[in-house]
Enzyme design. Structure first.
Site, PDB file in Angstrom:
ATOM      1  CE1 TYR A  71       3.159  57.455  12.935  1.00 28.35           C
ATOM      2  CE2 TYR A  71       3.410  59.836  12.819  1.00 28.35           C
ATOM      3  CZ  TYR A  71       2.974  58.701  13.496  1.00 28.35           C
ATOM      4  OH  TYR A  71       2.369  58.822  14.704  1.00 28.35           O
ATOM      5  CD  GLU A  73       0.720  55.081  10.172  1.00 24.50           C
ATOM      6  OE1 GLU A  73       1.673  55.681   9.609  1.00 24.50           O
ATOM      7  OE2 GLU A  73      -0.013  55.586  11.033  1.00 24.50           O
ATOM      8  CG  ASP A 226       5.549  33.919  24.344  1.00 18.30           C
ATOM      9  OD1 ASP A 226       6.725  34.289  24.155  1.00 18.30           O
ATOM     10  OD2 ASP A 226       4.718  34.602  24.971  1.00 18.30           O
ATOM     11  CB  THR A 252      10.358  40.125  23.948  1.00 18.86           C
ATOM     12  OG1 THR A 252      11.067  39.045  24.543  1.00 18.86           O
ATOM     13  CG2 THR A 252       9.031  40.306  24.641  1.00 18.86           C
ATOM     14  CE  LYS A 255      11.295  38.568  28.376  1.00 25.85           C
ATOM     15  NZ  LYS A 255      10.198  38.903  27.471  1.00 25.85           N
ATOM     16  NE  ARG A 261      11.833  47.219  27.426  1.00 29.86           N
ATOM     17  CZ  ARG A 261      12.230  46.267  28.284  1.00 29.86           C
ATOM     18  NH1 ARG A 261      13.483  46.137  28.621  1.00 29.86           N
ATOM     19  NH2 ARG A 261      11.351  45.439  28.817  1.00 29.86           N
TER      20      ARG A 261
HETATM   21  N1  DSN Z   1       8.015  40.625  31.724  1.00 35.13           N
HETATM   22  C1  DSN Z   1       8.639  39.453  31.132  1.00 35.13           C
HETATM   23  C2  DSN Z   1       9.435  38.667  32.118  1.00 35.13           C
HETATM   24  O1  DSN Z   1      10.033  39.278  32.981  1.00 35.13           O
HETATM   25  O2  DSN Z   1       9.508  37.457  32.018  1.00 35.13           O
HETATM   26  C3  DSN Z   1       7.666  38.596  30.413  1.00 35.13           C
HETATM   27  O3  DSN Z   1       7.169  39.283  29.371  1.00 35.13           O
END
Ligand code: DSN
Length: 463
Positions: A71, A73, A226, A252, A255, A261
């Site tokens: 932990y 925080e 984004d 994120t 990708k 993740r």
């Molecule tokens: N779920 C994602 C996508 O597949 O584009 C977006 O956050």
């Protein structure tokens, strides 16, 4: 091979470069077997979902470290628990790598994923009831860019750019599907947003962040980029960089950039408009913790640091360039076969196919048939879609994962051929769409042959 067809015992077949999972096999054979099945599934299907990828063995190993036990925080140097001197070093390294990689003033690497990262941007930049302008979800935006069932549409006033005639949404050329920046400016001048979001999940073209900055400046709005879908492309120099223009950049981490993740936020070191004594980095950090999250996932942060180290290499830049080259070849091969692509092609990693317009098949049964054939995709709305979101007209495909496997232009043309053959195998009976099982089984066999070709291993996994 569907999950039910897989052998009951896979012990002898399964090896992962990240771990052999020996203790897992001993303690929990059921989860072990499901893990084996997922390894085989990921290896023997062609992953064309544009938001998915494969992490390296090093990233996976970092996720399975004892940092998951701690932990912490707070932030490095200011924690609420003892014993964080090593966690501090990991998080500092991760933040420094993010700043140096993207040329950002400040990075927060604690968001658990993209939606919490976007939520933190809202909390930092606005008060509930303020106004946000984002891309219309069915035109290619994201839930967190103001959609009504999401916190962003529930807590804030919203306006959208995109195209939907019935809902009166404008800001996208109805013929070409390209963003219409003059119309977006007009919407912004009328709506006077506090925040503008630039970014989406199904827009296959370049985002002109400089133009968004000009619009934001005209209406005195903060600009959030984004970059979840295009993070890796920016690092590869094949998509313009938003960092010089956006106040806040959210993403994120799983990708195109091939991390664990998770999520991260980059921002400028600038004073807040409503309180010049407070800095934007301070607001972002407070929004993530304590406003939205508690203890950070330190194993994920360690893995994200590894991902940033990998993304800083020349090898990663070449990979990102190949993602776009592959997407272009795939889109051209589909167009040559008469498919209708939204915007007529792609500049990035994704292709939005209007299956209904091309082949008179809705996206959903087509995605299911492709999966039976071994091609993993997702059905998706197209701008001004006359069909409902749960059975829309389109199919979204992308090249980050297949490029990670080493697929090149020859394999892109092969994928287009398989898509064409799958569509040809379709027969409509009443309201149902049936696909000839023999034709699908033949494609499945060819897909397995390609997936088991030693030239195309799945990174982090080998069987
Ligand atoms: N779920 C994602 C996508 O597949 O584009 C977006 O956050």
């Amino acid at each position: 091979m569907s999950i039910v067809d897989m052998p009951a015992s896979l012990d002898s077949e399964f090896v992962s470069t990240a771990s052999n999972f020996e203790r897992l096999r001993e303690i929990d054979p059921e989860i072990y077997l499901l893990t084996c099945r997922e390894v085989i599934r990921q290896s023997q299907y062609i992953r064309l979902i544009p938001s998915e990828n494969y992490t390296s063995a090093a990233v996976m190993q970092a996720m399975a470290t004892p940092f998951c036990n701690k932990y912490s925080e707070g932030y490095p140097g200011k924690r609420y628990y003892e014993g964080n001197e090593i966690v501090d070093a990991v998080e500092n390294l991760c933040r420094q790598r993010a700043c140096s990689l993207f040329g950002a003033d400040h990075a927060n690497v604690q968001p658990n994923s993209g939606s919490p990262a976007n939520m933190a941007a809202y909390y930092a930049l606005m008060k509930p009831g303020d106004r946000v302008l984002g891309m219309h979800l069915p035109s290619g935006g994201h839930l967190t860019h103001g959609w009504n069932v999401n916190f962003s549409g529930i807590l804030y006033q919203t306006a959208f750019y995109g195209y939907n005639q019935e809902q009166g949404v404008t800001g996208m050329d109805p013929e070409t599907g390209m963003l219409d920046y003059e119309e977006i400016r007009r919407i912004a001048l009328k709506f006077k947003p506090n925040v503008i979001f630039a970014g989406g999940t199904a827009y296959p073209r370049i985002w002109d962040f400089q133009r968004f900055r000009q619009i934001a400046d005209e209406v005195d709005a903060y600009l959030v980029a984004d970059i979840a879908h295009i993070n890796g492309l920016i690092l590869g120099g094949v998509h313009p960089d938003p960092v010089p223009y956006a106040d806040v950049v959210t993403s994120t981490s799983h990708k195109a950039i091939r991390g664990p993740r998770g999520g991260f936020i980059l921002c400028k070191n600038r004073p807040m408009k409503d309180d010049p004594a407070t800095s934007l980095p301070d607001r972002i950090d407070k929004a993530v913790f304590p406003t939205l999250q508690g203890g950070p996932h330190n194993n994920t942060i360690a893995a994200l640091a590894v991902c940033f180290a990998e993304a800083a290499t020349q090898e990663f830049k070449s990979y990102a360039q190949q993602i776009v080259a592959n997407a272009k070849v795939l889109s051209e091969a589909l167009i040559a076969k008469g498919w209708h692509l939204v915007t007529g092609g792609t500049d990035n990693h994704l292709i939005l196919v209007d299956v209904m317009r091309s082949k008179k098949i809705p996206g959903k049964p087509f995605a299911k048939a492709l999966y039976d054939a071994g091609l993993e995709t997702n059905f998706n709305s197209v701008p001004n879609d006359p069909r409902k979101p749960f059975s829309p007209s389109g199919l979204r495909i992308g090249t980050p994962a297949v490029t990670s496997r080493g697929f090149g232009e020859e394999q892109m043309r092969q994928i287009a051929d398989w898509m064409e053959r799958t569509a040809t195998a379709c027969k409509k009976e009443g309201k149902e769409y049936h696909f000839d099982p023999a034709a699908i089984a033949k494609i499945r066999a060819e897909v397995i042959e390609l997936c088991t070709d030693p030239r195309f291993p799945v990174p982090g996994i080998s069987i």
